[in-house]
Design a protein around this motif. Sequence first.
Motif, PDB file in Angstrom:
ATOM      1  N   VAL A 145      12.469   0.173   2.071  1.00  0.00           N
ATOM      2  CA  VAL A 145      12.011   0.715   3.349  1.00  0.00           C
ATOM      3  C   VAL A 145      10.496   0.558   3.423  1.00  0.00           C
ATOM      4  N   PHE A 146      10.008   0.068   4.554  1.00  0.00           N
ATOM      5  CA  PHE A 146       8.569  -0.112   4.752  1.00  0.00           C
ATOM      6  C   PHE A 146       8.074   0.905   5.773  1.00  0.00           C
ATOM      7  N   VAL A 147       7.047   1.644   5.391  1.00  0.00           N
ATOM      8  CA  VAL A 147       6.478   2.674   6.256  1.00  0.00           C
ATOM      9  C   VAL A 147       5.042   2.272   6.611  1.00  0.00           C
ATOM     10  N   PRO A 148       4.811   1.744   7.824  1.00  0.00           N
ATOM     11  CA  PRO A 148       3.439   1.392   8.211  1.00  0.00           C
ATOM     12  C   PRO A 148       2.640   2.637   8.593  1.00  0.00           C
ATOM     13  N   LEU A 149       1.417   2.720   8.138  1.00  0.00           N
ATOM     14  CA  LEU A 149       0.528   3.834   8.468  1.00  0.00           C
ATOM     15  C   LEU A 149      -0.434   3.398   9.570  1.00  0.00           C
ATOM     16  N   ASP A 150      -0.957   4.379  10.285  1.00  0.00           N
ATOM     17  CA  ASP A 150      -1.975   4.066  11.290  1.00  0.00           C
ATOM     18  C   ASP A 150      -3.190   3.457  10.595  1.00  0.00           C
ATOM     19  N   PRO A 151      -3.857   2.486  11.230  1.00  0.00           N
ATOM     20  CA  PRO A 151      -4.994   1.819  10.578  1.00  0.00           C
ATOM     21  C   PRO A 151      -6.097   2.806  10.190  1.00  0.00           C
ATOM     22  N   PHE A 152      -6.784   2.490   9.112  1.00  0.00           N
ATOM     23  CA  PHE A 152      -7.894   3.307   8.617  1.00  0.00           C
ATOM     24  C   PHE A 152      -9.215   2.621   8.962  1.00  0.00           C
ATOM     25  N   THR A 153     -10.176   3.401   9.493  1.00  0.00           N
ATOM     26  CA  THR A 153     -11.537   2.920   9.731  1.00  0.00           C
ATOM     27  C   THR A 153     -12.482   3.881   9.030  1.00  0.00           C
ATOM     28  N   VAL A 154     -13.183   3.376   8.019  1.00  0.00           N
ATOM     29  CA  VAL A 154     -14.015   4.264   7.184  1.00  0.00           C
ATOM     30  C   VAL A 154     -15.368   3.611   6.907  1.00  0.00           C
ATOM     31  N   ASN A 155     -16.368   4.464   6.701  1.00  0.00           N
ATOM     32  CA  ASN A 155     -17.664   3.998   6.214  1.00  0.00           C
ATOM     33  C   ASN A 155     -17.572   3.825   4.711  1.00  0.00           C
ATOM     34  N   ALA A 179     -15.058  -0.476   6.923  1.00  0.00           N
ATOM     35  CA  ALA A 179     -13.845  -1.280   6.748  1.00  0.00           C
ATOM     36  C   ALA A 179     -12.756  -0.785   7.690  1.00  0.00           C
ATOM     37  N   GLN A 180     -11.986  -1.731   8.200  1.00  0.00           N
ATOM     38  CA  GLN A 180     -10.785  -1.438   8.977  1.00  0.00           C
ATOM     39  C   GLN A 180      -9.605  -2.014   8.208  1.00  0.00           C
ATOM     40  N   ILE A 181      -8.730  -1.143   7.746  1.00  0.00           N
ATOM     41  CA  ILE A 181      -7.651  -1.563   6.848  1.00  0.00           C
ATOM     42  C   ILE A 181      -6.317  -1.001   7.337  1.00  0.00           C
ATOM     43  N   GLY A 182      -5.347  -1.886   7.444  1.00  0.00           N
ATOM     44  CA  GLY A 182      -3.979  -1.474   7.763  1.00  0.00           C
ATOM     45  C   GLY A 182      -3.138  -1.431   6.502  1.00  0.00           C
ATOM     46  N   VAL A 183      -2.432  -0.331   6.301  1.00  0.00           N
ATOM     47  CA  VAL A 183      -1.675  -0.113   5.066  1.00  0.00           C
ATOM     48  C   VAL A 183      -0.202   0.109   5.396  1.00  0.00           C
ATOM     49  N   THR A 184       0.676  -0.535   4.634  1.00  0.00           N
ATOM     50  CA  THR A 184       2.120  -0.313   4.732  1.00  0.00           C
ATOM     51  C   THR A 184       2.639   0.051   3.353  1.00  0.00           C
ATOM     52  N   LEU A 185       3.320   1.183   3.267  1.00  0.00           N
ATOM     53  CA  LEU A 185       3.885   1.641   1.996  1.00  0.00           C
ATOM     54  C   LEU A 185       5.319   1.139   1.860  1.00  0.00           C
ATOM     55  N   ILE A 224      -1.388  12.605   2.535  1.00  0.00           N
ATOM     56  CA  ILE A 224      -1.423  11.218   2.053  1.00  0.00           C
ATOM     57  C   ILE A 224      -2.561  10.457   2.712  1.00  0.00           C
ATOM     58  N   ARG A 225      -2.720  10.605   4.025  1.00  0.00           N
ATOM     59  CA  ARG A 225      -3.804   9.912   4.728  1.00  0.00           C
ATOM     60  C   ARG A 225      -5.166  10.396   4.229  1.00  0.00           C
ATOM     61  N   ASN A 226      -5.282  11.690   3.979  1.00  0.00           N
ATOM     62  CA  ASN A 226      -6.540  12.216   3.460  1.00  0.00           C
ATOM     63  C   ASN A 226      -6.880  11.588   2.110  1.00  0.00           C
ATOM     64  N   ASN A 227      -5.880  11.490   1.226  1.00  0.00           N
ATOM     65  CA  ASN A 227      -6.120  10.893  -0.086  1.00  0.00           C
ATOM     66  C   ASN A 227      -6.540   9.427   0.034  1.00  0.00           C
ATOM     67  N   LEU A 267      -1.628   3.490  -3.855  1.00  0.00           N
ATOM     68  CA  LEU A 267      -0.267   3.863  -4.282  1.00  0.00           C
ATOM     69  C   LEU A 267      -0.291   5.207  -5.003  1.00  0.00           C
ATOM     70  N   TYR A 268      -1.222   5.367  -5.944  1.00  0.00           N
ATOM     71  CA  TYR A 268      -1.300   6.633  -6.673  1.00  0.00           C
ATOM     72  C   TYR A 268      -1.681   7.782  -5.738  1.00  0.00           C
ATOM     73  N   ALA A 269      -2.600   7.503  -4.798  1.00  0.00           N
ATOM     74  CA  ALA A 269      -3.019   8.557  -3.871  1.00  0.00           C
ATOM     75  C   ALA A 269      -1.882   8.991  -2.957  1.00  0.00           C
ATOM     76  N   SER A 270      -0.968   8.080  -2.629  1.00  0.00           N
ATOM     77  CA  SER A 270       0.117   8.402  -1.703  1.00  0.00           C
ATOM     78  C   SER A 270       1.237   9.220  -2.350  1.00  0.00           C
ATOM     79  N   VAL A 271       1.350   9.191  -3.680  1.00  0.00           N
ATOM     80  CA  VAL A 271       2.430   9.946  -4.318  1.00  0.00           C
ATOM     81  C   VAL A 271       1.954  11.283  -4.899  1.00  0.00           C
ATOM     82  N   ARG A 272       0.651  11.503  -4.957  1.00  0.00           N
ATOM     83  CA  ARG A 272       0.165  12.778  -5.497  1.00  0.00           C
ATOM     84  C   ARG A 272       0.652  13.973  -4.681  1.00  0.00           C
TER      85      ARG A 272
END
Length: 207
Positions: free
Chosen positions: A80-90, A100-106, A124-127, A154-159
């Motif tokens: 199963v693929f779970v796409p997350l909303d794109p991240f924009t961070v300094n 950076a603008q990064i799109g992540v799919t778990l 998960i998004r905060n991590n 990956l590690y941040a999403s399972v904590r």
Amino acid sequence: MSAAAAADAAPPAKGGKKKLIIIIVAVLLVVLIGGGAAFFLLKKKPAEGEEGAEGGHAKAEAAEPAPKPRPKHDPKHPPVFVPLDPFTVNLADKETERYAQIGVTLELEDAKTEAELKIYMPAIRNNILMVLSHKTAAQLLTREGKDKLAQSILYASVRPLGYDIEEEEEEEEPAADAPPPKKKKKKKKPPTNLPVVAVHFSNFIVQ
């Protein structure tokens, strides 16, 4: 007198014909026997060859290679693929402002974890944001840096799901007048049966 001599000469001629017939019959018998033996031998060899082929086939069946290990994902239970909303961070660059603008799919092993993962999505998004904000542009622009980032995400999403995993911190080059760095304690290896099996990037922009 000539008649008597002819009469005496006639029997040897008949005897010679009989001998000739016997010789011919003997030759024919030898030829027939030899041909029959040759036919029997030729017929026997293919039969033995077939038996050998069957025996070889049986051996081949007995020596079949062991079945290949099952693939990572069971075809009956696709991942199963779970796409997350794109991240924009300094980013953490000190000399100049970079972001950076990064799109992540778990990628999850099965659908059982998806519902639980969505419950903890804010954490998960905060991590993941914390991981991204501590990276520099130089760290993200290399292939090795992207691979390390994927592992950290990956590690941040399972904590939040109860998996306490500690990562090795990246060592920065010490200044010339700085004291030698302290030795770090070895950390335990992370468990291999995590609910998130991979992290994929759908978008990756560093500016």
